[in-house]
Scaffold this motif. Structure first.
Motif, PDB file in Angstrom:
ATOM      1  N   MET A   1      36.929  45.063  34.731  1.00 32.30           N
ATOM      2  CA  MET A   1      38.013  44.531  35.537  1.00 32.30           C
ATOM      3  C   MET A   1      38.446  43.168  35.006  1.00 32.30           C
ATOM      4  O   MET A   1      37.619  42.372  34.575  1.00 32.30           O
ATOM      5  N   ASN A   2      39.755  42.913  35.054  1.00 33.09           N
ATOM      6  CA  ASN A   2      40.312  41.597  34.744  1.00 33.09           C
ATOM      7  C   ASN A   2      41.043  41.095  35.983  1.00 33.09           C
ATOM      8  O   ASN A   2      41.774  41.850  36.623  1.00 33.09           O
ATOM      9  N   ILE A   3      40.851  39.833  36.315  1.00 31.84           N
ATOM     10  CA  ILE A   3      41.507  39.250  37.491  1.00 31.84           C
ATOM     11  C   ILE A   3      42.272  37.996  37.073  1.00 31.84           C
ATOM     12  O   ILE A   3      41.721  37.122  36.391  1.00 31.84           O
ATOM     13  N   PHE A   4      43.529  37.922  37.489  1.00 29.70           N
ATOM     14  CA  PHE A   4      44.383  36.778  37.185  1.00 29.70           C
ATOM     15  C   PHE A   4      44.966  36.224  38.486  1.00 29.70           C
ATOM     16  O   PHE A   4      45.519  36.983  39.293  1.00 29.70           O
ATOM     17  N   ILE A   5      44.831  34.927  38.673  1.00 30.89           N
ATOM     18  CA  ILE A   5      45.361  34.260  39.865  1.00 30.89           C
ATOM     19  C   ILE A   5      46.494  33.341  39.450  1.00 30.89           C
ATOM     20  O   ILE A   5      46.358  32.573  38.490  1.00 30.89           O
ATOM     21  N   LEU A   6      47.619  33.428  40.168  1.00 30.58           N
ATOM     22  CA  LEU A   6      48.727  32.488  39.968  1.00 30.58           C
ATOM     23  C   LEU A   6      48.924  31.714  41.261  1.00 30.58           C
ATOM     24  O   LEU A   6      49.336  32.269  42.274  1.00 30.58           O
ATOM     25  N   GLU A   7      48.610  30.428  41.225  1.00 30.04           N
ATOM     26  CA  GLU A   7      48.711  29.564  42.407  1.00 30.04           C
ATOM     27  C   GLU A   7      48.873  28.123  41.935  1.00 30.04           C
ATOM     28  O   GLU A   7      48.015  27.601  41.225  1.00 30.04           O
ATOM     29  N   ASP A   8      49.987  27.482  42.327  1.00 33.13           N
ATOM     30  CA  ASP A   8      50.245  26.129  41.822  1.00 33.13           C
ATOM     31  C   ASP A   8      49.722  25.031  42.738  1.00 33.13           C
ATOM     32  O   ASP A   8      49.720  23.857  42.355  1.00 33.13           O
ATOM     33  N   ASN A   9      49.267  25.389  43.944  1.00 34.00           N
ATOM     34  CA  ASN A   9      48.667  24.397  44.839  1.00 34.00           C
ATOM     35  C   ASN A   9      47.175  24.323  44.528  1.00 34.00           C
ATOM     36  O   ASN A   9      46.449  25.313  44.665  1.00 34.00           O
ATOM     37  N   PHE A  10      46.701  23.142  44.119  1.00 37.62           N
ATOM     38  CA  PHE A  10      45.322  23.018  43.645  1.00 37.62           C
ATOM     39  C   PHE A  10      44.307  23.386  44.727  1.00 37.62           C
ATOM     40  O   PHE A  10      43.298  24.037  44.447  1.00 37.62           O
ATOM     41  N   ILE A  11      44.567  22.977  45.967  1.00 33.02           N
ATOM     42  CA  ILE A  11      43.624  23.266  47.052  1.00 33.02           C
ATOM     43  C   ILE A  11      43.516  24.769  47.274  1.00 33.02           C
ATOM     44  O   ILE A  11      42.425  25.334  47.372  1.00 33.02           O
ATOM     45  N   GLN A  12      44.682  25.433  47.347  1.00 30.15           N
ATOM     46  CA  GLN A  12      44.670  26.882  47.533  1.00 30.15           C
ATOM     47  C   GLN A  12      44.104  27.590  46.303  1.00 30.15           C
ATOM     48  O   GLN A  12      43.408  28.612  46.419  1.00 30.15           O
ATOM     49  N   GLN A  13      44.385  27.046  45.127  1.00 32.25           N
ATOM     50  CA  GLN A  13      43.872  27.627  43.883  1.00 32.25           C
ATOM     51  C   GLN A  13      42.353  27.651  43.896  1.00 32.25           C
ATOM     52  O   GLN A  13      41.722  28.664  43.589  1.00 32.25           O
ATOM     53  N   THR A  14      41.762  26.501  44.254  1.00 27.93           N
ATOM     54  CA  THR A  14      40.301  26.391  44.317  1.00 27.93           C
ATOM     55  C   THR A  14      39.725  27.304  45.386  1.00 27.93           C
ATOM     56  O   THR A  14      38.694  27.958  45.183  1.00 27.93           O
ATOM     57  N   ARG A  15      40.413  27.351  46.523  1.00 27.74           N
ATOM     58  CA  ARG A  15      39.971  28.215  47.636  1.00 27.74           C
ATOM     59  C   ARG A  15      39.901  29.674  47.207  1.00 27.74           C
ATOM     60  O   ARG A  15      38.871  30.333  47.389  1.00 27.74           O
ATOM     61  N   ILE A  16      40.981  30.178  46.639  1.00 30.02           N
ATOM     62  CA  ILE A  16      41.044  31.595  46.249  1.00 30.02           C
ATOM     63  C   ILE A  16      40.060  31.888  45.113  1.00 30.02           C
ATOM     64  O   ILE A  16      39.371  32.911  45.114  1.00 30.02           O
ATOM     65  N   GLU A  17      39.987  30.980  44.145  1.00 25.11           N
ATOM     66  CA  GLU A  17      39.065  31.163  43.022  1.00 25.11           C
ATOM     67  C   GLU A  17      37.626  31.273  43.515  1.00 25.11           C
ATOM     68  O   GLU A  17      36.872  32.163  43.088  1.00 25.11           O
ATOM     69  N   ASN A  18      37.217  30.387  44.414  1.00 22.74           N
ATOM     70  CA  ASN A  18      35.842  30.413  44.929  1.00 22.74           C
ATOM     71  C   ASN A  18      35.556  31.679  45.729  1.00 22.74           C
ATOM     72  O   ASN A  18      34.456  32.242  45.650  1.00 22.74           O
TER      73      ASN A  18
END
Length: 246
Positions: A1-18
């Motif tokens: 599996m490959n997962i790619f996240i596109l999110e320009d808000n750093f707080i939300q980016q970190t939240r979703i990544e974690n």
């Protein structure tokens, strides 16, 4: 599996990544590529594979552009008809608009959902991708897995594969698109015996051959494209195609 996240808000980016990392760890899911991007062009420039093992979690609003994520999703869908796309956004009102973009998103996940519900929705999307990967696809899809690439396209759409002008790369031609990836023709034949190597630089799908020009040693496909056949392979290819029509 490959997962790619596109999110320009750093707080939300970190939240979703974690959250995604925690789900992968707890579920013991192997992820070959996991990338997080803040800019659409960064993500689009790094799409090198095709198939239903590709999961894209996209925000819709990027840099105050309310529908930028929809544009990115449409571009992904043009390149890969089987990729799995989910929107993680505060703009769930754009769900009806997405149908106009023809992106076939698997889910719209609202960032303002209660945290346990938000996590569960992301987990469901990841589980769905895993379930699809676990199904038998050998009869319906061409699947190639190499050290640097994983490719999955409908077998009925595959026409031929040739060596690229770039060292160690191959180019796959299907009825819908053209895909470049790292690999060797010998690896392709080893993994997919339904294909036939007709030349040192070409592998063909015999099921999609419409005509074999014996005199000029050229194979023609249903979409009008063609490739050459070596003198030593022409008879063997004719026999393979004849058997398919018996």
């Amino acid at each position: 599996m490959n997962i790619f996240i596109l999110e320009d808000n750093f707080i939300q980016q970190t939240r979703i990544e974690n959250i995604v990392k925690k789900i992968l760890f707890e579920s013991k899911i192997e992820c070959r590529h996991f990338e997080v991007y803040g800019k659409p062009h960064q993500l689009l420039e790094n799409i090198s594979e095709r198939g239903s093992h590709q999961l894209f979690l996209l925000d819709i609003e990027i840099k105050d552009d309310d529908q930028r994520g929809l544009d990115v999703a449409r571009e992904i869908r043009k390149r890969d008809s089987q990729a799995v796309i989910a929107f993680v956004t505060t703009h769930s009102e754009f769900m009806p608009v997405s149908f106009e973009y023809l992106v076939s998103a698997i889910d719209f996940i609202d960032k303002e959902l209660p945290e346990p519900t938000f996590i569960k929705r992301i987990e469901n999307v990841i589980s769905s991708v895993c379930d699809n990967q676990g199904r038998t696809v050998s009869e319906d899809s061409f699947v190639f897995t190499g050290p640097k690439a994983q490719i999955q396209v409908p077998f009925k759409d595959l026409l031929y594969i040739e060596t690229s002008t770039i060292a160690h790369k191959l180019t796959l031609y299907s009825k819908r698109d053209i895909v470049e990836f790292y690999g060797q023709l010998s690896e392709i034949i080893e993994q997919e015996p339904r294909l036939f190597q007709c030349h040192r630089s070409f592998i063909v799908n015999p099921y999609n051959i419409s005509l074999i020009d014996k005199e000029n040693r050229v194979v023609h496909f249903q979409n009008g494209s063609s490739c050459i056949v070596s003198r030593l392979k022409i008879r063997s290819l004719l026999k393979v195609v004849e058997r398919l029509h018996d």
